[in-house]
Design an enzyme around this catalytic site. Structure first.
Site, short mmCIF file in Angstrom:
data_model
loop_
_atom_site.label_atom_id
_atom_site.label_comp_id
_atom_site.label_asym_id
_atom_site.label_seq_id
_atom_site.Cartn_x
_atom_site.Cartn_y
_atom_site.Cartn_z
N TRP A 223 -11.68 18.32 -22.20
CA TRP A 223 -10.46 18.65 -23.44
C TRP A 223 -10.88 17.26 -24.72
CZ3 TRP A 223 -5.33 18.94 -20.25
CH2 TRP A 223 -5.22 20.07 -19.68
N LEU B 263 -10.44 3.98 -11.79
CA LEU B 263 -11.53 4.25 -10.82
C LEU B 263 -12.80 5.85 -10.56
CD1 LEU B 263 -8.62 2.82 -8.26
CD2 LEU B 263 -11.22 1.48 -9.81
N TYR C 208 4.64 7.26 -15.61
CA TYR C 208 3.38 6.55 -14.09
C TYR C 208 3.26 5.49 -14.72
CZ TYR C 208 -0.64 5.60 -11.86
OH TYR C 208 -1.85 4.60 -11.29
N1 LIG Z 1 -7.49 6.36 -8.75
C1 LIG Z 1 -7.58 5.64 -9.71
O1 LIG Z 1 -8.09 5.91 -11.37
C2 LIG Z 1 -6.79 3.94 -10.20
C3 LIG Z 1 -6.32 3.74 -11.55
C4 LIG Z 1 -6.10 2.65 -11.18
C5 LIG Z 1 -4.49 2.48 -10.24
N2 LIG Z 1 -5.05 2.97 -9.34
C6 LIG Z 1 -3.68 3.02 -8.19
O2 LIG Z 1 -4.88 3.39 -7.20
C7 LIG Z 1 -3.73 3.38 -5.84
C8 LIG Z 1 -4.36 4.20 -4.82
O3 LIG Z 1 -4.94 5.45 -6.12
P1 LIG Z 1 -5.93 6.39 -5.57
O4 LIG Z 1 -6.93 7.39 -6.49
O5 LIG Z 1 -6.50 5.68 -4.26
O6 LIG Z 1 -5.00 7.37 -4.60
P2 LIG Z 1 -5.36 8.48 -3.40
O7 LIG Z 1 -6.14 8.78 -2.84
O8 LIG Z 1 -3.80 10.12 -4.44
O9 LIG Z 1 -4.30 7.82 -2.25
C9 LIG Z 1 -2.46 7.45 -2.79
C10 LIG Z 1 -2.35 7.55 -1.46
O10 LIG Z 1 -1.69 6.90 -1.12
C11 LIG Z 1 -0.27 7.56 -0.17
N3 LIG Z 1 0.58 8.30 -0.36
C12 LIG Z 1 1.42 8.98 -1.56
N4 LIG Z 1 2.81 9.05 -1.26
C13 LIG Z 1 3.12 9.10 -0.46
C14 LIG Z 1 4.59 9.11 0.79
N5 LIG Z 1 5.57 9.40 -0.13
N6 LIG Z 1 4.29 8.17 2.15
C15 LIG Z 1 3.04 7.54 2.84
N7 LIG Z 1 2.25 7.45 1.79
C16 LIG Z 1 2.01 8.78 0.50
C17 LIG Z 1 -0.92 8.93 0.46
O11 LIG Z 1 -0.99 9.12 1.57
P3 LIG Z 1 -2.24 9.95 3.04
O12 LIG Z 1 -3.29 10.04 2.75
O13 LIG Z 1 -1.37 9.62 4.56
O14 LIG Z 1 -1.32 11.03 2.67
C18 LIG Z 1 -2.34 8.46 -0.14
O15 LIG Z 1 -3.92 8.55 0.45
C19 LIG Z 1 -2.87 3.90 -6.47
O16 LIG Z 1 -1.50 3.10 -6.37
C20 LIG Z 1 -2.59 4.18 -8.07
O17 LIG Z 1 -1.28 4.40 -8.96
C21 LIG Z 1 -5.68 4.05 -9.25
#
Ligand SMILES: NC(=O)c1ccc[n+]([C@@H]2O[C@H](COP(=O)([O-])OP(=O)(O)OC[C@H]3O[C@@H](n4cnc5c(N)ncnc54)[C@H](OP(=O)(O)O)[C@@H]3O)[C@@H](O)[C@H]2O)c1
Length: 317
Positions: A210, A174, A144
């Site tokens: 864990w 987050l 990742y």
């Molecule tokens: N959560 C954390 O702690 C964290 C920490 C550091 C960085 N990040 C980064 O922040 C960003 C958002 O993370 P999140 O936690 O908010 O994740 P999330 O809730 O899973 O949201 C990810 C989104 O990506 C979209 N997606 C996934 N596969 C796709 C595809 N094949 N085509 C189009 N859209 C796609 C999904 O859209 P649909 O809803 O339309 O399916 C989903 O809404 C990511 O880049 C992640 O790496 C997150």
């Protein structure tokens, strides 16, 4: 609303991938507050892993600015179970989203990166952006983290060769309302909140977590993360990556105790040392975000946690 941000961003047409996700929804609200026209391509309409679909998104939406927050993400268990698809899906999305942004004339691209890109044991703590390449990431997160690092390198190459305005943000873990509480793929805070709540409700007197409780983590409240991203999108024009964090470090043991307390679970907390600890420490140096675009996290950890727990109590009811 931030007046300096509104001045730069009002009227922009922003393509926000992942804009219906946990972080993306908070970014979307903030962009709209600042007068942007926000387009969110859902995965059921546009599979961003496919080059032709990414082309179609740009043709349909014609953005001036891109914030690429779509990704396939999950906690430590999910990263262990699906490293190949996590790498492939993220690397493909990142490659196509940035290359097509330039081809279709979007003037700026903001890539959402991750703390998982850092080496497992960087030379110094807190982690500084200059030390991003000084070692291999923690093994479970490496596919990742590397897929995200490719996007950073791609953006820097585009800046060098084409003068393209690509920015990369290294976002810490987050948490907040709207997080993913799914048992199989959730991150540590929602996973613990859920487990402690279920133990409380079932009257169980032990919860097993864990690892050994010694690793530390830094957490950023999702609304603070969204504010940082929108500030960077409007005020930061450099390919040098920027850490986005809270500067608050907590051990897993203290985290479990705090969550148990907020949730109202009064039993014991046991540690399963046969399970992986993950990275030993995580803490970002957040000074670049403060000096370059005036971002500092504002939400105290316990306040954010209480809001998260309240939200989940309501959501599951
Ligand atoms: N959560 C954390 O702690 C964290 C920490 C550091 C960085 N990040 C980064 O922040 C960003 C958002 O993370 P999140 O936690 O908010 O994740 P999330 O809730 O899973 O949201 C990810 C989104 O990506 C979209 N997606 C996934 N596969 C796709 C595809 N094949 N085509 C189009 N859209 C796609 C999904 O859209 P649909 O809803 O339309 O399916 C989903 O809404 C990511 O880049 C992640 O790496 C997150």
């Amino acid at each position: 609303m931030d007046a300096d941000v509104a001045e730069q961003l009002a009227g922009e047409r922003v393509l926000l991938t992942g804009g219906a996700g946990f972080l993306g929804s908070a970014v979307r609200r903030r962009l709209e507050e600042h007068g942007c026209d926000v387009c969110v391509p859902r995965s059921r309409e546009y599979d961003l892993r496919l080059e032709s679909e990414v082309d179609r998104v740009y043709r349909d939406m014609q953005p001036t600015v891109v914030i690429h927050a779509a990704a396939v993400v999950g906690g430590i268990g999910y990263n262990r179970d699906a490293p190949a698809s996590i790498f492939d899906d993220n690397a493909r999305m990142n490659l196509f989203l940035l290359s097509k942004a330039r081809e279709h004339g979007a003037r700026k691209f903001v890539g959402i990166g991750t703390i998982c890109a850092y080496p497992k044991t960087p030379p110094s703590i807190p982690f500084r952006e200059e030390e991003l390449w000084h070692g291999y990431p923690e093994e479970t997160n490496a596919p990742y983290g590397f897929a995200k690092k490719l996007l950073l390198v791609q953006g820097q190459a585009y800046a060098q060769q084409y003068g393209y305005n690509a920015t990369h943000l290294l976002v810490v873990n987050l948490y907040g309302p709207g997080d993913n509480f799914d048992e199989a793929s959730s991150h540590v805070i929602p996973a613990m909140v859920r487990r402690f709540m279920e133990a409380r409700d079932d009257g169980r007197d032990e919860v097993v977590c864990w690892g050994d409780g010694t690793p530390t983590r830094e957490f950023l409240y999702v609304e603070d993360g969204a504010r940082a991203i929108v500030r960077a999108a409007s005020l930061y024009d450099s390919p040098a990556p920027v850490n986005i964090g809270s500067g608050y470090e907590i051990s897993m043991r203290a985290l479990a105790e705090t969550i148990a307390d907020v949730v109202g679970y009064t039993g014991t907390i046991a540690w399963d040392t046969s399970k992986p600890n993950g990275q030993p420490r995580r803490l970002l140096d957040t000074s670049r975000a403060a000096s370059e675009f005036g971002f500092r996290a504002e939400t105290p950890f316990r306040d954010g946690l209480c809001r998260t727990v309240e939200w989940y109590e309501r959501a599951r009811a």
